[in-house]
Scaffold this active site. Sequence first.
Site, PDB file in Angstrom:
ATOM      1  N   HIS A 187       0.827  -4.972   0.473  1.00 16.95           N
ATOM      2  CA  HIS A 187      -0.100  -5.315  -0.598  1.00 16.95           C
ATOM      3  C   HIS A 187       0.687  -6.018  -1.701  1.00 16.95           C
ATOM      4  CE1 HIS A 187      -3.203  -2.199   0.688  1.00 16.95           C
ATOM      5  NE2 HIS A 187      -2.123  -1.709   1.267  1.00 16.95           N
TER       6      HIS A 187
ATOM      7  N   HIS B  98       1.486  -3.758   6.956  1.00 18.81           N
ATOM      8  CA  HIS B  98       1.008  -4.761   6.000  1.00 18.81           C
ATOM      9  C   HIS B  98       1.559  -4.434   4.625  1.00 18.81           C
ATOM     10  CE1 HIS B  98      -1.900  -1.483   6.341  1.00 18.81           C
ATOM     11  NE2 HIS B  98      -2.118  -1.634   5.047  1.00 18.81           N
TER      12      HIS B  98
ATOM     13  N   ASN C 291       2.162   1.155   2.422  1.00 15.56           N
ATOM     14  CA  ASN C 291       1.790   2.539   2.676  1.00 15.56           C
ATOM     15  C   ASN C 291       2.168   2.868   4.119  1.00 15.56           C
ATOM     16  OD1 ASN C 291       0.612   2.843   0.099  1.00 15.56           O
ATOM     17  ND2 ASN C 291      -1.286   1.908   0.817  1.00 15.56           N
TER      18      ASN C 291
ATOM     19  N   GLY D 176      -0.591   7.115   2.817  1.00 19.73           N
ATOM     20  CA  GLY D 176      -1.910   6.547   2.513  1.00 19.73           C
ATOM     21  C   GLY D 176      -2.267   5.338   3.350  1.00 19.73           C
ATOM     22  N   GLN D 177      -1.617   5.188   4.513  1.00 18.75           N
ATOM     23  CA  GLN D 177      -1.910   4.036   5.375  1.00 18.75           C
ATOM     24  C   GLN D 177      -3.234   4.255   6.096  1.00 18.75           C
ATOM     25  OE1 GLN D 177       1.169   3.205   8.258  1.00 18.75           O
ATOM     26  NE2 GLN D 177       0.222   1.302   8.946  1.00 18.75           N
ATOM     27  N   SER D 178      -4.136   3.263   5.999  1.00 18.92           N
ATOM     28  CA  SER D 178      -5.444   3.405   6.654  1.00 18.92           C
ATOM     29  C   SER D 178      -5.628   2.452   7.834  1.00 18.92           C
ATOM     30  CB  SER D 178      -6.574   3.198   5.643  1.00 18.92           C
ATOM     31  OG  SER D 178      -6.546   1.890   5.127  1.00 18.92           O
TER      32      SER D 178
ATOM     33  N   ASP E 265      -7.613  -8.737  -0.136  1.00 19.08           N
ATOM     34  CA  ASP E 265      -8.106  -7.424   0.266  1.00 19.08           C
ATOM     35  C   ASP E 265      -9.622  -7.334   0.028  1.00 19.08           C
ATOM     36  OD1 ASP E 265      -6.540  -4.446   0.643  1.00 19.08           O
ATOM     37  OD2 ASP E 265      -8.653  -4.418   0.080  1.00 19.08           O
ATOM     38  N   ILE E 266     -10.326  -6.714   0.961  1.00 22.90           N
ATOM     39  CA  ILE E 266     -11.779  -6.606   0.870  1.00 22.90           C
ATOM     40  C   ILE E 266     -12.202  -5.666  -0.262  1.00 22.90           C
ATOM     41  CG2 ILE E 266     -12.155  -4.623   2.420  1.00 22.90           C
ATOM     42  CD1 ILE E 266     -14.322  -6.311   3.821  1.00 22.90           C
TER      43      ILE E 266
HETATM   44  P1  5GP Z   1      -3.740   0.614   3.651  1.00 27.44           P
HETATM   45  O1  5GP Z   1      -4.695   1.602   3.042  1.00 27.44           O
HETATM   46  O2  5GP Z   1      -3.621   0.805   5.150  1.00 27.44           O
HETATM   47  O3  5GP Z   1      -2.407   0.519   2.987  1.00 27.44           O
HETATM   48  O4  5GP Z   1      -4.389  -0.817   3.402  1.00 27.44           O
HETATM   49  C1  5GP Z   1      -5.416  -1.343   4.169  1.00 27.44           C
HETATM   50  C2  5GP Z   1      -6.144  -2.306   3.291  1.00 27.44           C
HETATM   51  O5  5GP Z   1      -6.933  -3.138   4.113  1.00 27.44           O
HETATM   52  C3  5GP Z   1      -7.088  -1.639   2.293  1.00 27.44           C
HETATM   53  O6  5GP Z   1      -6.690  -1.999   0.976  1.00 27.44           O
HETATM   54  C4  5GP Z   1      -8.449  -2.194   2.669  1.00 27.44           C
HETATM   55  O7  5GP Z   1      -9.257  -2.451   1.550  1.00 27.44           O
HETATM   56  C5  5GP Z   1      -8.117  -3.452   3.432  1.00 27.44           C
HETATM   57  N1  5GP Z   1      -9.077  -3.830   4.448  1.00 27.44           N
HETATM   58  C6  5GP Z   1      -9.609  -3.014   5.401  1.00 27.44           C
HETATM   59  N2  5GP Z   1     -10.439  -3.694   6.195  1.00 27.44           N
HETATM   60  C7  5GP Z   1     -10.444  -4.980   5.745  1.00 27.44           C
HETATM   61  C8  5GP Z   1     -11.124  -6.173   6.177  1.00 27.44           C
HETATM   62  O8  5GP Z   1     -11.893  -6.190   7.134  1.00 27.44           O
HETATM   63  N3  5GP Z   1     -10.870  -7.303   5.467  1.00 27.44           N
HETATM   64  C9  5GP Z   1     -10.021  -7.331   4.394  1.00 27.44           C
HETATM   65  N4  5GP Z   1      -9.864  -8.496   3.771  1.00 27.44           N
HETATM   66  N5  5GP Z   1      -9.364  -6.229   3.972  1.00 27.44           N
HETATM   67  C10 5GP Z   1      -9.572  -5.071   4.638  1.00 27.44           C
END
Ligand code: 5GP
Length: 112
Positions: free
Chosen positions: A100, A98, A85, A91-93, A29-30
């Site tokens: 975690h 995916h 999420n 909290g899905q962004s 994760d970034i």
């Molecule tokens: P969500 O919030 O949808 O459950 O998780 C999305 C995740 O993707 C977040 O933890 C965010 O830090 C990660 N993320 C978003 N953009 C990128 C990217 O370009 N590269 C990587 N490695 N992770 C990303």
Amino acid sequence: MDCLFCKIINKEIPTDFIYEDEKVVAFKDISPQAPVHILIIPKDHIPSNDDITHENSAIVGHVFVLAKNLAKEYGLEEGYRIVNNCKEHGGQSVNHIHFHVLGGRQMLWPPG
Ligand code: 5GP
Ligand code: ZN
């Protein structure tokens, strides 16, 4: 399709994969929320857990076996957390399903 994770899967956005097979990719994760924070992403564009059906659900088992294997590879013998999420209140962004894998510290409960 304008999907960040499809672009990563298709290598349009360069990302170091720590694992790849015909069904999934995994990378760090970034914005890590724990010493180990890995994302496991099915290659099929499934928007969220709301789109999981009995027809496509085998991918979830595949992800969980891989999560166990990566947890071992990354030294998470004391445990880890797998998070999905789902949609806005979850909290899905990124709208491509995916999972975690978080570890390397004590996780808290309840989550925020
Ligand atoms: P969500 O919030 O949808 O459950 O998780 C999305 C995740 O993707 C977040 O933890 C965010 O830090 C990660 N993320 C978003 N953009 C990128 C990217 O370009 N590269 C990587 N490695 N992770 C990303
Ligand atoms: Zn996608």
